[in-house]
Enzyme design. Structure first.
Site, PDB file in Angstrom:
ATOM      1  N   ASP A 123      32.010  36.602  38.476  1.00 51.25           N
ATOM      2  CA  ASP A 123      32.360  38.025  38.579  1.00 51.25           C
ATOM      3  C   ASP A 123      33.832  38.155  38.169  1.00 51.25           C
ATOM      4  OD1 ASP A 123      31.337  40.686  40.308  1.00 51.25           O
ATOM      5  OD2 ASP A 123      33.516  40.423  40.261  1.00 51.25           O
ATOM      6  N   HIS A 151      36.135  39.821  39.327  1.00 51.75           N
ATOM      7  CA  HIS A 151      37.047  39.876  40.473  1.00 51.75           C
ATOM      8  C   HIS A 151      36.985  38.574  41.269  1.00 51.75           C
ATOM      9  CE1 HIS A 151      35.746  44.074  39.549  1.00 51.75           C
ATOM     10  NE2 HIS A 151      37.043  44.254  39.580  1.00 51.75           N
ATOM     11  N   ASP A 191      30.799  42.118  35.326  1.00 50.96           N
ATOM     12  CA  ASP A 191      31.937  42.999  35.077  1.00 50.96           C
ATOM     13  C   ASP A 191      33.042  42.363  34.238  1.00 50.96           C
ATOM     14  OD1 ASP A 191      32.340  41.390  37.270  1.00 50.96           O
ATOM     15  OD2 ASP A 191      32.773  43.017  38.671  1.00 50.96           O
ATOM     16  N   HIS A 245      33.126  39.757  48.064  1.00 55.46           N
ATOM     17  CA  HIS A 245      34.429  40.160  48.631  1.00 55.46           C
ATOM     18  C   HIS A 245      34.402  40.230  50.157  1.00 55.46           C
ATOM     19  CE1 HIS A 245      36.191  40.983  44.791  1.00 55.46           C
ATOM     20  NE2 HIS A 245      35.370  41.977  44.504  1.00 55.46           N
TER      21      HIS A 245
HETATM   22 ZN   LIG Z   1      33.464  42.396  40.461  1.00 56.52          ZN
END
Ligand SMILES: [Zn+2]
Length: 384
Positions: A200, A202, A288, A163
């Site tokens: 991931d 996200h 995740d 991120h």
């Molecule tokens: Zn994540």
């Protein structure tokens, strides 16, 4: 009962990089808005703040337990834990992706009490050095696979990185480990094409930002649609300028399980890799999307992650691969997922190994009735 360690046979030289110091990074407290530097539970004045290492979703427990499982089951003995040099990245290396002002800001805050590097990127004293170590280990893992000393490597780095944007930490990430490793491969090692596969749950917004206008890095992200960051990672973000067509976003709806992820690999990820023809593959390996994760709403089991790892590795066994650890917040589930991925990386001969009953994840059986892959089941039942 522990399996007999003498039974473990592997076919590849796999580096495994973990470091006690990764577990010492403190990412804040679970109470929303609680600044680690001031321990001021602003949004949480009515809720008991958590403390200690269990404080936030992003804590050391998942990572430590993953390494423990790999160790206790005996697989660690079959991995190479010494070849990859463990060192902190130099500032010049961080600057391959990040702005000098941002790097200096994180270093300065780290020397005091820590704070927030941007948006949900809390950290405590000393985290600059730990984050730089995470980057340095990813860079060195890339060196080892490019030098062909190892076939592949897994870096259990922490804090995570995907991120982190050029001038801003986000979502538990301070420096973008995988983006720096990719840029190192290109700028320092002369690699012409690097593919980054990010599963991931996200969206890897930081990695996307770094290479959005580049045609020498293909970024492929499978993530839950509109989870974090909000409004990031749509299918229409395909890259710009020279990079047009080299950014592939696959935002999946919540509730996708092994079947959906398998289909995504077959239908989009592997064809994209074939088209791009990378010389190096890096994987942003978050767990995740796992069915027990508190921050995602996907239903992937350890077998699902195992399948994805197998797909990427067997895409072309001659291409060096490095897995960089990202998210994954279930201390019960992440260790199994990590073990499965390591099994695939090192080519464990599984015929006489049984690490746990029935090949199912701990706690998975009660969830089977929630299963997700309805279309596949209907097709099976009706022979479609
Ligand atoms: Zn994540």
């Amino acid at each position: 009962m522990l399996p007999s360690r003498s039974n473990l046979k592997v076919s590849r030289r796999t580096g495994f990089v973990a470091d006690e110091r990764f577990y010492w990074h403190h990412a804040g407290f679970i109470t929303a808005g609680c600044d680690i530097a001031t321990f001021n539970p602003t949004d949480g004045e009515f809720i008991q703040p958590n403390s200690g290492s269990q404080g936030y979703f992003e804590n050391e427990s998942t990572k430590r337990r993953m390494a423990s499982l790999i160790d206790v089951c005996g697989l660690m003995e079959k991995l190479d834990t010494s070849t990859v040099k463990k060192r902190a990245a130099m500032k010049e290396e961080l600057m391959l992706i990040h702005g000098r002002d941002y790097i200096d800001k994180v270093e300065d805050m780290s020397r005091r009490n820590g704070g927030d590097a941007g948006d949900f990127a809390f950290f405590g004293p000393g985290s600059y050095e730990i984050a730089a170590l995470a980057v340095g280990c990813c860079v060195e893992a890339v060196n080892s696979v490019l030098d062909k000393v190892l076939d592949n490597a897994y870096v259990l780095c922490r804090p995570p990185g995907h991120h982190a944007e050029r001038d801003k930490g986000m979502g538990f990430c301070l420096f973008n480990n995988i983006a720096i490793a990719a840029e190192h491969a290109i700028k320092v090692r002369g690699v012409k094409r690097v593919a980054i596969v990010d599963w991931d749950v996200h969206h890897g917004n930081g990695t996307q930002q770094a290479f959005f206008e580049r045609s020498d890095v293909m970024f492929i992200s499978i993530h839950q649609d509109n989870l974090y960051p909000p409004s990031s990672g749509s299918v229409n973000e395909i890259g710009a300028g020279e990079g047009e067509g080299f950014n592939v976003n696959i935002p999946l709806p919540p509730g996708c399980g092994d079947g959906a992820y398998k289909r995504t690999m077959e239908a989009v990820v592997l064809p994209s890799l074939r088209k791009f023809d990378p010389e190096l593959i890096l994987v942003s390996c978050g767990f995740d999307a796992g069915f027990q994760d508190p921050l995602g709403c996907q239903m992937v089991t350890s077998l699902g992650f195992s399948q994805m790892a197998k797909d990427v590795i067997s895409f072309n066994l001659d291409i060096p691969i490095v897995f960089c650890h990202e998210g994954g917040y279930s201390p019960e589930h992440v260790p199994y997922c990590g073990l499965r991925v390591l099994e695939e990386l090192c080519g464990l001969e599984k015929s006489n190994v049984k690490f746990y009953d029935d090949g199912l994840d701990y706690g998975y059986q009660p969830c089977q009735t929630w299963q997700e892959d309805v279309l596949q089941r209907v097709r099976e039942l009706h022979g479609l």
